[in-house]
Motif scaffolding. Structure first.
Motif, mmCIF file in Angstrom:
data_model
loop_
_atom_site.group_PDB
_atom_site.id
_atom_site.type_symbol
_atom_site.label_atom_id
_atom_site.label_comp_id
_atom_site.label_asym_id
_atom_site.label_seq_id
_atom_site.Cartn_x
_atom_site.Cartn_y
_atom_site.Cartn_z
ATOM 1 N N ASN A 79 -1.079 -5.528 -3.362
ATOM 2 C CA ASN A 79 -0.476 -4.723 -2.294
ATOM 3 C C ASN A 79 0.180 -3.488 -2.886
ATOM 4 O OD1 ASN A 79 2.285 -5.263 -3.171
ATOM 5 N ND2 ASN A 79 1.971 -7.330 -2.385
ATOM 6 N N ALA A 80 0.605 -2.599 -1.997
ATOM 7 C CA ALA A 80 1.513 -1.524 -2.376
ATOM 8 C C ALA A 80 2.882 -1.936 -1.863
ATOM 9 C CB ALA A 80 1.079 -0.218 -1.736
ATOM 10 N N ALA A 81 3.914 -1.648 -2.631
ATOM 11 C CA ALA A 81 5.253 -2.084 -2.255
ATOM 12 C C ALA A 81 6.270 -1.035 -2.668
ATOM 13 C CB ALA A 81 5.576 -3.418 -2.922
ATOM 14 N N GLY A 82 7.402 -1.069 -1.995
ATOM 15 C CA GLY A 82 8.496 -0.189 -2.366
ATOM 16 C C GLY A 82 9.324 -0.834 -3.473
ATOM 17 N N GLY A 83 9.717 -0.054 -4.457
ATOM 18 C CA GLY A 83 10.530 -0.577 -5.560
ATOM 19 C C GLY A 83 11.981 -0.732 -5.129
ATOM 20 N N GLN B 105 8.058 -0.216 10.524
ATOM 21 C CA GLN B 105 8.972 0.829 10.036
ATOM 22 C C GLN B 105 9.376 0.521 8.598
ATOM 23 O OE1 GLN B 105 9.859 -1.643 11.959
ATOM 24 N NE2 GLN B 105 11.768 -2.478 11.195
ATOM 25 N N PHE B 106 9.559 1.567 7.814
ATOM 26 C CA PHE B 106 10.145 1.365 6.493
ATOM 27 C C PHE B 106 11.595 0.914 6.692
ATOM 28 C CE2 PHE B 106 6.796 4.517 5.248
ATOM 29 C CZ PHE B 106 6.115 3.697 4.359
ATOM 30 N N GLU B 107 12.186 0.389 5.649
ATOM 31 C CA GLU B 107 13.519 -0.184 5.740
ATOM 32 C C GLU B 107 14.578 0.915 5.776
ATOM 33 O OE1 GLU B 107 11.262 -0.780 3.232
ATOM 34 O OE2 GLU B 107 10.407 -2.413 4.423
ATOM 35 N N THR B 108 15.779 0.530 6.144
ATOM 36 C CA THR B 108 16.916 1.448 6.009
ATOM 37 C C THR B 108 17.522 1.255 4.622
ATOM 38 O OG1 THR B 108 18.520 -0.166 6.808
ATOM 39 C CG2 THR B 108 17.458 1.235 8.481
ATOM 40 N N ALA C 70 10.901 -5.934 -5.045
ATOM 41 C CA ALA C 70 9.990 -5.033 -4.330
ATOM 42 C C ALA C 70 9.871 -5.501 -2.887
ATOM 43 C CB ALA C 70 8.615 -5.021 -4.995
ATOM 44 N N VAL C 71 9.564 -4.551 -2.003
ATOM 45 C CA VAL C 71 9.480 -4.877 -0.577
ATOM 46 C C VAL C 71 8.180 -4.344 0.002
ATOM 47 C CG1 VAL C 71 10.778 -2.784 0.085
ATOM 48 C CG2 VAL C 71 10.712 -4.741 1.643
ATOM 49 N N GLY C 72 7.582 -5.154 0.882
ATOM 50 C CA GLY C 72 6.337 -4.733 1.517
ATOM 51 C C GLY C 72 6.114 -5.479 2.819
ATOM 52 N N MET C 73 4.961 -5.239 3.427
ATOM 53 C CA MET C 73 4.705 -5.737 4.786
ATOM 54 C C MET C 73 3.532 -6.719 4.837
ATOM 55 S SD MET C 73 5.121 -2.080 6.717
ATOM 56 C CE MET C 73 6.416 -0.920 6.204
ATOM 57 N N SER C 74 3.224 -7.337 3.698
ATOM 58 C CA SER C 74 2.079 -8.268 3.666
ATOM 59 C C SER C 74 2.351 -9.365 2.643
ATOM 60 C CB SER C 74 0.808 -7.493 3.277
ATOM 61 O OG SER C 74 0.907 -7.045 1.941
ATOM 62 N N ILE D 138 3.871 -0.500 -7.254
ATOM 63 C CA ILE D 138 5.105 0.118 -6.751
ATOM 64 C C ILE D 138 4.762 1.560 -6.388
ATOM 65 C CG2 ILE D 138 7.513 0.694 -7.257
ATOM 66 C CD1 ILE D 138 6.896 -2.360 -7.148
ATOM 67 N N SER D 139 4.535 1.787 -5.118
ATOM 68 C CA SER D 139 4.003 3.083 -4.680
ATOM 69 C C SER D 139 5.104 4.105 -4.451
ATOM 70 C CB SER D 139 3.198 2.901 -3.387
ATOM 71 O OG SER D 139 3.987 2.265 -2.410
ATOM 72 N N ASN D 140 6.312 3.629 -4.288
ATOM 73 C CA ASN D 140 7.454 4.510 -4.004
ATOM 74 C C ASN D 140 8.719 3.723 -4.291
ATOM 75 O OD1 ASN D 140 6.402 3.042 -1.425
ATOM 76 N ND2 ASN D 140 8.582 3.383 -1.028
ATOM 77 N N MET D 141 9.809 4.429 -4.491
ATOM 78 C CA MET D 141 11.095 3.736 -4.548
ATOM 79 C C MET D 141 11.526 3.491 -3.101
ATOM 80 S SD MET D 141 11.378 3.098 -7.611
ATOM 81 C CE MET D 141 12.978 2.274 -7.650
ATOM 82 N N ALA D 142 12.100 2.310 -2.858
ATOM 83 C CA ALA D 142 12.455 1.914 -1.495
ATOM 84 C C ALA D 142 13.533 2.842 -0.930
ATOM 85 C CB ALA D 142 12.916 0.462 -1.478
ATOM 86 N N ALA D 143 13.748 2.722 0.362
ATOM 87 C CA ALA D 143 14.607 3.664 1.097
ATOM 88 C C ALA D 143 16.006 3.782 0.490
ATOM 89 C CB ALA D 143 14.718 3.203 2.553
ATOM 90 N N PRO E 86 12.740 11.172 2.288
ATOM 91 C CA PRO E 86 12.199 10.219 3.262
ATOM 92 C C PRO E 86 10.930 9.552 2.730
ATOM 93 C CG PRO E 86 11.838 12.496 3.992
ATOM 94 C CD PRO E 86 12.583 12.570 2.717
ATOM 95 N N LEU E 87 10.618 8.381 3.299
ATOM 96 C CA LEU E 87 9.413 7.644 2.897
ATOM 97 C C LEU E 87 8.269 7.973 3.854
ATOM 98 C CD1 LEU E 87 11.489 6.156 1.230
ATOM 99 C CD2 LEU E 87 10.571 3.990 2.046
ATOM 100 N N ASN E 88 7.060 7.959 3.339
ATOM 101 C CA ASN E 88 5.915 8.106 4.241
ATOM 102 C C ASN E 88 4.676 7.433 3.665
ATOM 103 O OD1 ASN E 88 4.193 10.227 2.800
ATOM 104 N ND2 ASN E 88 6.217 11.197 2.845
ATOM 105 N N GLU F 12 2.610 9.080 0.777
ATOM 106 C CA GLU F 12 3.090 8.885 -0.598
ATOM 107 C C GLU F 12 2.601 7.536 -1.129
ATOM 108 O OE1 GLU F 12 7.333 8.445 -1.040
ATOM 109 O OE2 GLU F 12 7.222 8.482 -3.235
ATOM 110 N N VAL F 13 2.645 6.531 -0.263
ATOM 111 C CA VAL F 13 2.185 5.193 -0.656
ATOM 112 C C VAL F 13 0.732 5.267 -1.103
ATOM 113 C CG1 VAL F 13 1.662 2.872 0.226
ATOM 114 C CG2 VAL F 13 3.824 3.992 0.854
ATOM 115 N N GLN F 14 -0.100 5.938 -0.291
ATOM 116 C CA GLN F 14 -1.522 6.006 -0.619
ATOM 117 C C GLN F 14 -1.784 6.861 -1.857
ATOM 118 O OE1 GLN F 14 -3.389 6.930 3.246
ATOM 119 N NE2 GLN F 14 -4.365 4.925 3.100
#
Ligand code: HPA
Length: 274
Positions: free
Chosen positions: A113-117, A192-195, A209-213, A234-239, A245-247, A250-252
């Motif tokens: 998966n891709a996940a936020g760090g 939605q991405f996290e706060t 790491a955080v993700g949706m799957s 780790i496609s991005n640092m988490a919120a 901002p996250l989008n 950037e993940v892709q």
């Protein structure tokens, strides 16, 4: 018989009318691994849309099909595109493909998966071997009548990520000169991405790491006795960690940037697991 089980069997029967391929390893291709077929000697492909009752993904960049073929000498069924809960499917449909692959004979499941760090020592582009997970913020895929044919009502999850498979990934990384992180994956429902406050909470709780799957898929696979492992890009640092901002773009972008390394790691790991 359990209706969910009948549905799995119907899907398996359809697939068996197309191919007799016997996979040993099931591989879920997350963001960045969409081109993994180039590492496979593909013998058969089945678009999800051809399988009656199969949930079809709606996310851009998540083309949906099963690929049956060989990675080296190892027979693999790969999912090009997965199903996410946030698309609106019932949780048992989200894990239906995993159960199908298990019923087709795959003993090992590799989740990607891709996940936020969440771990502050991570950087975008890192690969993280998943050692454990937190699913308490998403639904259990085992809610509902237990499918006795697959597994027990109250399955143990104390070693959900198989230590031997984790070791194989580590070894493959070392042999290929790929630096990998290790950590705990936390699944949210999304979309939605996290706060920033949620990310601080998740870090306090022990998430890396955080993700949706992924986490619900791991549970369904363990329930039916498959051995499970996983790797996050780790496609991005988490919120809230970086002042930006996250989008999804950037993940892709990050996932595509390290696709080659990710593919090398997965191919090396599969060779070690067989
Ligand atoms: N949060 C949740 N899911 C994700 C993220 C994120 O930051 N990046 C990629 N998938």
């Amino acid at each position: 018989m359990n209706a969910a089980y009948v549905k799995i069997q119907d899907c398996v029967n359809y697939i068996r009318s197309i191919t007799e391929f016997q996979p040993r390893v099931a591989l879920v291709l997350g963001s960045g691994l969409g081109g993994y077929a180039r590492n496979m000697r593909v013998e058969a492909e089945i678009p999800y849309g051809d399988i009656e009752g199969f949930p079809v993904s709606t996310v851009p960049g998540h083309d949906g099909r099963f690929l049956f073929g060989y990675v080296g000498e190892v027979p693999v069924v790969a999912m090009k595109g997965r199903v996410h809960f946030y698309e609106g499917y019932a949780i048992e449909d989200v894990v239906l493909p995993i159960r199908i692959m298990g019923m087709l004979g795959a003993e090992i499941l590799i989740l990607t998966n891709a996940a936020g760090g969440v771990d502050l020592s991570f950087n975008p582009g890192d690969l993280m071997v998943i050692t454990d997970q937190i699913v308490s913020f998403a639904l259990s895929p085992l809610v509902g009548p237990n499918i006795e044919e697959l597994g027990t009502r109250f399955p143990d999850m104390s070693r959900i990520y198989d230590p031997q498979l984790v070791a194989s990934i580590r070894e493959a990384a070392a042999e290929n000169g790929i630096k990998v992180q290790e950590g705990v994956y936390l699944q949210t429902t999304g979309p939605q991405f996290e706060t920033p406050a949620e990310i601080r909470m998740f870090r306090t709780l022990g998430a890396s790491a955080v993700g949706m799957s992924t986490a619900v898929e791991a549970i369904a696979a363990r329930h039916m006795g498959m051995r499970v492992c996983g790797v996050s890009c780790i496609s991005n640092m988490a919120a809230g960690i970086l002042d930006q901002p996250l989008n999804h773009e950037e993940v892709q972008e990050t996932a595509n940037r390290i696709a080659q390394t990710f593919e090398t790691l997965i191919t090396g790991a599969i060779a070690k697991m067989a």
